[in-house]
Write a protein that holds these residues in place. Structure first.
Motif, PDB file in Angstrom:
ATOM      1  N   LEU A   1      64.859 -12.218 -93.937  1.00 48.35           N
ATOM      2  CA  LEU A   1      66.320 -12.328 -93.316  1.00 48.35           C
ATOM      3  C   LEU A   1      66.880 -11.246 -92.664  1.00 48.35           C
ATOM      4  O   LEU A   1      67.510 -11.065 -91.890  1.00 48.35           O
ATOM      5  N   TYR A   2      66.440 -10.094 -93.238  1.00 43.80           N
ATOM      6  CA  TYR A   2      66.933  -8.761 -92.892  1.00 43.80           C
ATOM      7  C   TYR A   2      66.099  -7.694 -93.192  1.00 43.80           C
ATOM      8  O   TYR A   2      65.429  -7.874 -94.399  1.00 43.80           O
ATOM      9  N   GLU A   3      65.793  -6.611 -92.283  1.00 46.40           N
ATOM     10  CA  GLU A   3      64.772  -5.561 -92.835  1.00 46.40           C
ATOM     11  C   GLU A   3      65.419  -4.349 -92.031  1.00 46.40           C
ATOM     12  O   GLU A   3      65.546  -4.333 -90.976  1.00 46.40           O
ATOM     13  N   ASP A   4      65.027  -3.035 -92.692  1.00 45.39           N
ATOM     14  CA  ASP A   4      65.265  -1.791 -91.908  1.00 45.39           C
ATOM     15  C   ASP A   4      64.496  -1.004 -92.808  1.00 45.39           C
ATOM     16  O   ASP A   4      63.587  -1.394 -93.792  1.00 45.39           O
ATOM     17  N   GLU A   5      64.411   0.419 -92.402  1.00 44.47           N
ATOM     18  CA  GLU A   5      63.786   1.476 -93.421  1.00 44.47           C
ATOM     19  C   GLU A   5      64.304   1.526 -94.749  1.00 44.47           C
ATOM     20  O   GLU A   5      63.661   2.114 -95.669  1.00 44.47           O
ATOM     21  N   HIS A   6      65.540   0.977 -95.117  1.00 44.89           N
ATOM     22  CA  HIS A   6      66.027   1.131 -96.373  1.00 44.89           C
ATOM     23  C   HIS A   6      65.904  -0.022 -97.349  1.00 44.89           C
ATOM     24  O   HIS A   6      65.513   0.385 -98.326  1.00 44.89           O
TER      25      HIS A   6
ATOM     26  N   PRO B   1      57.808  -2.767-108.040  1.00 41.72           N
ATOM     27  CA  PRO B   1      58.318  -1.747-106.930  1.00 41.72           C
ATOM     28  C   PRO B   1      59.529  -2.145-106.010  1.00 41.72           C
ATOM     29  O   PRO B   1      59.066  -3.338-105.644  1.00 41.72           O
ATOM     30  N   GLY B   2      60.544  -1.439-106.195  1.00 42.43           N
ATOM     31  CA  GLY B   2      61.773  -1.907-105.328  1.00 42.43           C
ATOM     32  C   GLY B   2      62.512  -3.223-105.530  1.00 42.43           C
ATOM     33  O   GLY B   2      63.534  -3.245-104.960  1.00 42.43           O
ATOM     34  N   ILE B   3      62.077  -3.829-106.733  1.00 45.38           N
ATOM     35  CA  ILE B   3      62.842  -4.977-107.047  1.00 45.38           C
ATOM     36  C   ILE B   3      64.302  -4.750-107.677  1.00 45.38           C
ATOM     37  O   ILE B   3      64.354  -3.721-108.624  1.00 45.38           O
ATOM     38  N   VAL B   4      65.320  -5.190-107.190  1.00 46.07           N
ATOM     39  CA  VAL B   4      66.512  -4.967-107.543  1.00 46.07           C
ATOM     40  C   VAL B   4      67.090  -5.835-108.499  1.00 46.07           C
ATOM     41  O   VAL B   4      67.733  -5.629-109.353  1.00 46.07           O
TER      42      VAL B   4
ATOM     43  N   LEU C   1      66.728   6.092-103.583  1.00 51.66           N
ATOM     44  CA  LEU C   1      67.946   6.078-103.416  1.00 51.66           C
ATOM     45  C   LEU C   1      68.556   4.635-103.147  1.00 51.66           C
ATOM     46  O   LEU C   1      69.639   4.396-103.700  1.00 51.66           O
ATOM     47  N   ALA C   2      67.991   4.031-102.274  1.00 55.66           N
ATOM     48  CA  ALA C   2      68.262   2.596-102.001  1.00 55.66           C
ATOM     49  C   ALA C   2      68.518   1.651-103.292  1.00 55.66           C
ATOM     50  O   ALA C   2      69.199   0.803-103.445  1.00 55.66           O
ATOM     51  N   HIS C   3      67.401   1.815-103.971  1.00 54.13           N
ATOM     52  CA  HIS C   3      67.177   1.180-105.052  1.00 54.13           C
ATOM     53  C   HIS C   3      68.282   1.587-106.160  1.00 54.13           C
ATOM     54  O   HIS C   3      68.948   0.626-106.604  1.00 54.13           O
TER      55      HIS C   3
ATOM     56  N   ARG D   1      76.804  -3.869 -99.625  1.00 52.07           N
ATOM     57  CA  ARG D   1      76.970  -2.759 -98.417  1.00 52.07           C
ATOM     58  C   ARG D   1      75.627  -2.041 -98.191  1.00 52.07           C
ATOM     59  O   ARG D   1      74.807  -1.694 -99.282  1.00 52.07           O
ATOM     60  N   HIS D   2      75.599  -1.505 -97.207  1.00 50.39           N
ATOM     61  CA  HIS D   2      74.152  -0.935 -96.656  1.00 50.39           C
ATOM     62  C   HIS D   2      74.318   0.397 -97.442  1.00 50.39           C
ATOM     63  O   HIS D   2      75.237   1.107 -97.374  1.00 50.39           O
ATOM     64  N   PRO D   3      73.426   0.789 -98.156  1.00 50.18           N
ATOM     65  CA  PRO D   3      72.992   2.052 -98.978  1.00 50.18           C
ATOM     66  C   PRO D   3      73.151   3.160 -98.295  1.00 50.18           C
ATOM     67  O   PRO D   3      73.771   4.233 -98.781  1.00 50.18           O
ATOM     68  N   ALA D   4      72.875   3.205 -96.917  1.00 50.27           N
ATOM     69  CA  ALA D   4      73.156   4.623 -96.034  1.00 50.27           C
ATOM     70  C   ALA D   4      74.262   4.722 -95.196  1.00 50.27           C
ATOM     71  O   ALA D   4      74.867   5.824 -95.039  1.00 50.27           O
ATOM     72  N   THR D   5      74.619   3.366 -94.757  1.00 51.62           N
ATOM     73  CA  THR D   5      75.796   3.123 -93.881  1.00 51.62           C
ATOM     74  C   THR D   5      76.882   2.993 -94.317  1.00 51.62           C
ATOM     75  O   THR D   5      78.069   3.061 -93.630  1.00 51.62           O
ATOM     76  N   GLY D   6      76.979   2.150 -95.195  1.00 51.62           N
ATOM     77  CA  GLY D   6      78.276   1.645 -95.819  1.00 51.62           C
ATOM     78  C   GLY D   6      78.700   0.272 -95.263  1.00 51.62           C
ATOM     79  O   GLY D   6      79.619  -0.248 -95.858  1.00 51.62           O
TER      80      GLY D   6
END
Length: 314
Positions: A85-90, A134-137, A155-157, A282-287
């Motif tokens: 549904l959505y993906e970027d490097e974070h 791994p990575g599961i929130v 950091l995103a986690h 909220r995007h963890p890098a951009t807010g």
């Protein structure tokens, strides 16, 4: 790779609890990861191993934290198709299919979301938040479909987990229940814990007996004869929360093999008719605000169609 040991000197004892102090001063580690390091005897306080995450921290204390080397992931990558549904490097948000378990466990090491993500993301996920997950929130039950977010960095986690805990990440579910509530909206505020007689189930359990706070807001979306399409919003994320709260309301989830057994609607369902339709965070890098909407799976669409047609013909 070898273990890494960090030597820390307490210059200001705020926060004053060990796990919180370390989380505040080691921004690359989530609080959950810090607590595990404490539990596993990887933290010393003034030269002595400390396994008490609530231990008091005072100015002048010396703290050493050993971060063990990432162990080889003993879960194989599998090229299982994913509905992204959505993906970027974070991070990545996936529309999870029914029947897919989120993370491997003994006796169920293949075919999970983690197996699929390892093939999709490669080395980006290794070791984030723990080796086996791994990575599961957050989690979705095996037969619950819909949006689930997975972090691609520590950091995103940490940030996404904090949003879940602070209730700033909004999770909305759609589900079909048996019966029709007397009102159009409401809230179930009832603690949930392990069922006293069946360890595979959850139940309403008082806090003083081990139950944990659980709050579910609900709203009627559509009345379908003797069934109701409901929207649920979670404040907490306890295991089987919506399903247990629906049973508590005496309106069990349609198709639920654990909490609604014995009730049929004439539609072949893989499990409970529950779908995580919308995830807002909220995007963890951009807010920036990110909203993902997961389309209904075919069996959910069929169920609604059958119930609507049955209502019209009735």
């Amino acid at each position: 790779m070898s273990d890494t040991t960090l030597q820390l000197q307490v210059e200001t004892a705020s926060p004053s609890r060990l796990d919180r102090w370390l989380t505040a001063h080691l921004p690359d580690l989530s609080r959950n990861r810090v607590q595990k390091l404490i539990d596993w005897e990887y933290v010393t306080l003034n030269g002595s191993v400390c396994t008490d995450k609530k231990a008091a921290v005072r100015v002048g204390d010396a703290i050493a934290v050993t971060i063990p080397a990432t162990k080889p992931l003993e879960v194989k990558a599998e090229a299982i198709p994913l509905d992204i549904l959505y993906e970027d490097e974070h991070f990545v948000i996936v529309n999870k299919a029914a029947g897919m378990v989120v993370h491997p466990a003994p006796g169920n090491m293949d075919g999970t979301l983690v197996n699929a993500l390892l093939a999709h993301c490669g080395d980006q996920l290794t070791g984030i938040g723990g080796v086996e997950r791994p990575g599961i929130v957050h989690r979705l039950d095996k037969d619950t479909t819909g949006a689930i977010v997975v972090a691609k960095s520590e950091l995103a986690h940490k940030d996404l987990q904090a949003q879940m805990k602070a209730k700033t990440a909004r999770r909305e579910y759609l589900g079909v229940i048996h019966g029709v509530p007397a009102t159009t909206s409401g809230t179930v505020d009832a603690p949930i814990g392990r069922h006293p007689h069946d360890r595979k189930k959850q139940a309403i359990v008082p806090v003083h007996k081990g139950g944990r706070e659980a709050v579910t807001h609900w709203q009627v979306e559509e009345r379908l004869g003797n069934f109701t399409l409901m929207r649920f919003q979670l404040e907490t994320g306890r295991t089987h929360q919506i399903r247990v709260h629906c049973l508590h309301m005496k309106h069990p989830m349609v198709g639920d093999p654990v909490y609604g057994a014995g009730r049929s609607v004439g539609v072949n369902l893989p499990g409970q008719a529950l779908h995580a339709e919308k995830l807002t965070l909220r995007h963890p890098a951009t807010g920036e605000l990110v909203t993902a909407i997961a389309p209904f799976p075919p069996h959910f669409i069929k169920l609604l169609s059958v119930l609507r047609n049955r209502q019209l013909s009735g």
